[in-house]
Write a protein that holds these residues in place. Structure first.
Motif, short mmCIF file in Angstrom:
data_model
loop_
_atom_site.label_atom_id
_atom_site.label_comp_id
_atom_site.label_asym_id
_atom_site.label_seq_id
_atom_site.Cartn_x
_atom_site.Cartn_y
_atom_site.Cartn_z
N ALA A 128 9.95 -10.29 0.20
CA ALA A 128 10.47 -10.38 -1.17
C ALA A 128 11.01 -9.06 -1.67
CB ALA A 128 9.36 -10.87 -2.11
N TYR A 129 10.87 -7.99 -0.86
CA TYR A 129 11.22 -6.65 -1.32
C TYR A 129 12.11 -5.91 -0.32
CZ TYR A 129 7.10 -7.65 -4.13
OH TYR A 129 6.18 -8.26 -4.95
N GLN A 130 12.87 -4.96 -0.86
CA GLN A 130 13.57 -3.97 -0.05
C GLN A 130 12.68 -2.73 0.05
OE1 GLN A 130 17.11 -3.47 -2.50
NE2 GLN A 130 18.33 -4.57 -1.01
N VAL A 131 12.46 -2.25 1.26
CA VAL A 131 11.66 -1.04 1.46
C VAL A 131 12.63 0.14 1.54
CG1 VAL A 131 9.99 0.13 2.94
CG2 VAL A 131 9.85 -2.35 2.63
N LEU A 132 12.72 0.90 0.45
CA LEU A 132 13.78 1.90 0.29
C LEU A 132 13.46 3.23 0.95
CD1 LEU A 132 14.85 1.36 -3.44
CD2 LEU A 132 15.83 0.36 -1.37
N SER A 133 12.19 3.57 1.07
CA SER A 133 11.86 4.88 1.64
C SER A 133 10.56 4.79 2.44
CB SER A 133 11.72 5.95 0.55
OG SER A 133 10.66 5.65 -0.33
N LEU A 134 10.47 5.62 3.46
CA LEU A 134 9.28 5.72 4.32
C LEU A 134 9.05 7.18 4.68
CD1 LEU A 134 9.99 2.77 6.78
CD2 LEU A 134 7.94 2.95 5.34
N LEU A 135 7.80 7.59 4.73
CA LEU A 135 7.48 8.94 5.19
C LEU A 135 6.10 8.92 5.85
CD1 LEU A 135 8.20 12.35 3.65
CD2 LEU A 135 5.84 11.84 4.35
N ALA A 136 6.05 9.29 7.12
CA ALA A 136 4.78 9.45 7.84
C ALA A 136 4.39 10.92 7.76
CB ALA A 136 4.93 9.01 9.30
N VAL A 137 3.20 11.19 7.26
CA VAL A 137 2.78 12.57 7.01
C VAL A 137 2.57 13.33 8.31
CG1 VAL A 137 1.03 14.03 5.93
CG2 VAL A 137 1.74 11.90 4.82
N TYR A 138 1.89 12.70 9.28
CA TYR A 138 1.63 13.34 10.58
C TYR A 138 2.21 12.47 11.69
CZ TYR A 138 -1.78 15.68 7.58
OH TYR A 138 -2.39 16.36 6.55
N PRO A 139 3.51 12.54 11.92
CA PRO A 139 4.15 11.63 12.89
C PRO A 139 3.72 11.86 14.33
CG PRO A 139 5.72 13.26 12.07
CD PRO A 139 4.49 13.39 11.23
N GLU A 140 3.00 12.94 14.60
CA GLU A 140 2.47 13.15 15.95
C GLU A 140 1.27 12.24 16.23
OE1 GLU A 140 0.75 16.40 13.23
OE2 GLU A 140 2.66 15.37 13.56
N LEU A 141 0.73 11.58 15.20
CA LEU A 141 -0.42 10.69 15.34
C LEU A 141 0.03 9.22 15.42
CD1 LEU A 141 -2.88 12.27 12.74
CD2 LEU A 141 -2.79 12.65 15.22
N PRO A 142 -0.85 8.35 15.94
CA PRO A 142 -0.54 6.91 15.93
C PRO A 142 -0.41 6.40 14.49
CG PRO A 142 -2.34 7.38 17.44
CD PRO A 142 -2.11 8.64 16.66
N GLU A 143 0.27 5.27 14.37
CA GLU A 143 0.51 4.69 13.04
C GLU A 143 -0.79 4.49 12.26
OE1 GLU A 143 1.60 0.30 11.58
OE2 GLU A 143 3.16 1.19 12.85
N ALA A 144 -1.84 4.04 12.92
CA ALA A 144 -3.10 3.76 12.24
C ALA A 144 -3.88 5.01 11.86
CB ALA A 144 -3.98 2.86 13.11
N LYS A 145 -3.42 6.20 12.32
CA LYS A 145 -4.18 7.42 12.12
C LYS A 145 -3.51 8.40 11.15
CE LYS A 145 -7.37 6.32 15.15
NZ LYS A 145 -8.76 6.03 14.70
N THR A 146 -2.32 8.09 10.65
CA THR A 146 -1.62 9.01 9.75
C THR A 146 -1.40 8.38 8.39
OG1 THR A 146 0.43 10.26 9.37
CG2 THR A 146 0.62 8.23 10.64
N PRO A 147 -1.51 9.16 7.31
CA PRO A 147 -1.07 8.65 6.01
C PRO A 147 0.43 8.35 6.05
CG PRO A 147 -2.39 10.65 5.75
CD PRO A 147 -2.07 10.53 7.20
N ILE A 148 0.83 7.27 5.39
CA ILE A 148 2.23 6.85 5.33
C ILE A 148 2.54 6.44 3.90
CG2 ILE A 148 4.01 5.32 6.27
CD1 ILE A 148 2.08 4.79 8.63
N TYR A 149 3.71 6.85 3.40
CA TYR A 149 4.16 6.44 2.08
C TYR A 149 5.41 5.58 2.21
CZ TYR A 149 0.90 9.96 0.43
OH TYR A 149 -0.25 10.68 0.20
N ALA A 150 5.52 4.61 1.31
CA ALA A 150 6.68 3.72 1.28
C ALA A 150 6.94 3.29 -0.15
CB ALA A 150 6.42 2.47 2.15
#
Length: 368
Positions: A313-335
Motif C-alpha cells: 500500500a506504500y512507496q518506500v522512498l528511502s532506505l539506510l543500513a547503519v552497518y552494511p557489513e553486517l547481515p540484515e538481521a544484525k544491523t539497524p535499518i531506517y526506511a
C-alpha cells in the motif's frame, strides 16, 4: 452409475482443492498476524525523500529537519534541528556541508490560499546555522515559472567514507530544454558542470526526457542515475566493489563482477545493502534479494515483519543500513514510506506514513 461416480469424484476433488487453497490463504494471514507488533507512536511523519550521512550524524527532511547520532540507534533518538524558513523538501551532504532544498510559499489574499513562489537552496556547516547557496541561480533561489514546471533534483553520493561524499543539484524544465543545468555544490558555491547524455555515466544529464536524480561514488568516480534508487556495497570497513541502480522496475548493477540486470516487482524508489541482502524499496512496498558475490538473486520472503509494515500500500522512498557489513538481521535499518497514490482505495493508513526502523535488539520493524 459411472457418470454419477465421476461427478462425485470431481466434486470431492474440487472440494478438497478449495480446502487446500483456503488453508494456504489462511496460513498467509496467520503468518502476517504472528508478525504483527504493538506499534510505537509515530513521531516523524511525512514525505521523507532521503536519509543523509553528514559528519557523525544522520539527517532527514519532512518539511522540517531531524537528526540523530549515527551510533545511537533506538526508538526516540531523533531530535528536531534548526531549518531554513519554508518547507524543507530534501537534504544532501558532502564532507563539509549539509544542503537543503526548500519550497517557499506566499499567501494569495485574493484566493485565500498559499501558493508556491520559489525554491531556495541553503547550506550549513554544522546543521544549525543556514545561509543561501548564493552561487545557485538567482542568489540561491529559482522562481516558479507560470508557463511550465521547472524541476530541481538535489542529490549526494551519501558515502560512508566522508572523503567520498559530494553533493549536486540538477535543474530540469521537463519540456522546453532551455534551463537544463547541473551544478556541483561547495558551500555557497554552485559550480556548473558539463552535461552528459546517458544514464549511469560519470556526467550528470538533463534534457527534455530524463534528468539525473541520484548518484554514487564508486572506484574514484561519481556515477549519475535517472532514478531515485542507487547505492553501493560500501561498508564501514571496506570500499565499494559493486554499485546498484534502478530504471523503472529494472534493477541493474556493475563493478568488479560483471554487470547485469533483472526485473523487479515494481518501480524502484530506494536501495540499501547488507552483507547478505540487497534491500529494495519499490512503489509497492519493500523487497529483498540475497547477495552472492555482490550479485542479487531471486526475491525471497522476510523473516521479520518488514513485508507486513512496509507493504504494497506504500512507496518506500528511502532506505539506510547503519552497518552494511553486517547481515540484515544484525544491523539497524531506517526506511520511510508514503501512500501509493492517494491511499484512499487500499489498506494504507495515514499514521503509517513517515519513518520506520528495524533494531536487532527489538527484532522487528516499528514506527519512529
Amino acid at each position: 452409475m459411472r457418470f454419477s461416480f465421476e461427478k462425485k469424484a470431481l466434486f470431492i476433488f474440487a472440494f478438497a482443492a478449495s480446502i487446500l487453497f483456503f488453508c494456504s490463504c489462511q496460513q498467509v494471514v496467520f503468518d502476517n498476524i504472528r508478525k504483527e507488533v504493538q506499534l510505537e507512536d509515530g513521531r516523524i511523519a511525512g514525505d521523507i525523500r532521503a536519509i543523509v550521512r553528514f559528519k557523525d550524524n544522520f539527517f532527514l527532511a519532512n518539511g522540517g529537519i531531524y537528526y540523530k547520532n549515527k551510533d545511537l540507534n533506538f526508538y526516540g533518538c531523533w531530535g528536531k534541528a534548526p531549518s531554513p524558513e519554508g518547507h524543507v523538501i530534501r537534504l544532501a551532504a558532502d564532507s563539509t556541508y549539509l544542503y537543503a532544498l526548500v519550497g517557499v510559499s506566499e499567501e494569495n489574499t485574493k484566493e485565500g490560499t498559499n501558493e508556491g513562489v520559489r525554491r531556495e537552496l541553503w547550506y550549513s556547516a554544522d546543521g544549525n546555522s543556514w545561509a543561501l547557496v548564493s552561487g545557485f541561480e538567482n542568489g540561491g533561489a529559482l522562481a516558479y515559472s507560470s508557463k511550465y514546471v521547472v524541476y530541481i533534483y538535489l542529490m549526494c553520493t551519501n558515502a560512508i567514507d566522508a572523503s567520498n561524499r559530494s553533493a549536486y543539484v540538477v535543474v530540469n524544465d521537463g519540456i522546453k530544454g532551455l534551463t537544463n543545468k547541473a551544478y556541483r555544490l561547495n558551500g555557497s558555491e554552485a559550480i556548473q558542470m558539463e552535461l552528459g547524455s546517458s544514464d549511469a555515466s560519470t556526467k550528470p544529464f538533463s534534457n527534455s526526457v530524463i534528468a539525473s536524480r541520484s548518484c554514487v561514488y564508486y572506484d574514484g568516480n561519481v556515477y549519475f542515475f535517472n532514478s531515485n534508487a542507487s547505492t553501493t556495497n560500501e561498508t564501514n570497513l571496506t570500499a565499494a566493489t559493486m554499485y546498484y541502480y534502478g530504471s523503472g522496475a529494472f534493477l541493474f548493477w556493475g563493478g568488479q563482477q560483471n554487470g547485469g540486470g533483472l526485473l523487479c516487482e515494481d518501480s524502484l524508489q530506494s536501495l540499501a545493502t547488507t552483507s547478505d541482502f540487497l534491500l529494495i524499496g519499490t512503489n509497492s512496498g519493500i523487497k529483498h534479494r540475497p547477495l552472492s558475490a555482490g550479485i542479487p538473486g531471486l526475491s525471497v520472503d522476510f523473516t521479520t515483519n518488514a513485508a507486513a509494515t512496509l507493504n504494497g500500500a506504500y512507496q518506500v522512498l528511502s532506505l539506510l543500513a547503519v552497518y552494511p557489513e553486517l547481515p540484515e538481521a544484525k544491523t539497524p535499518i531506517y526506511a520511510s514510506q508514503v501512500y501509493t497514490g492517494t491511499g484512499s482505495s487500499n489498506s494504507a493508513q495515514f499514521d503509517h506514513v513517515g519513518l520506520w526502523a528495524y533494531y536487532p535488539s527489538r527484532g522487528n520493524w516499528n514506527r519512529e
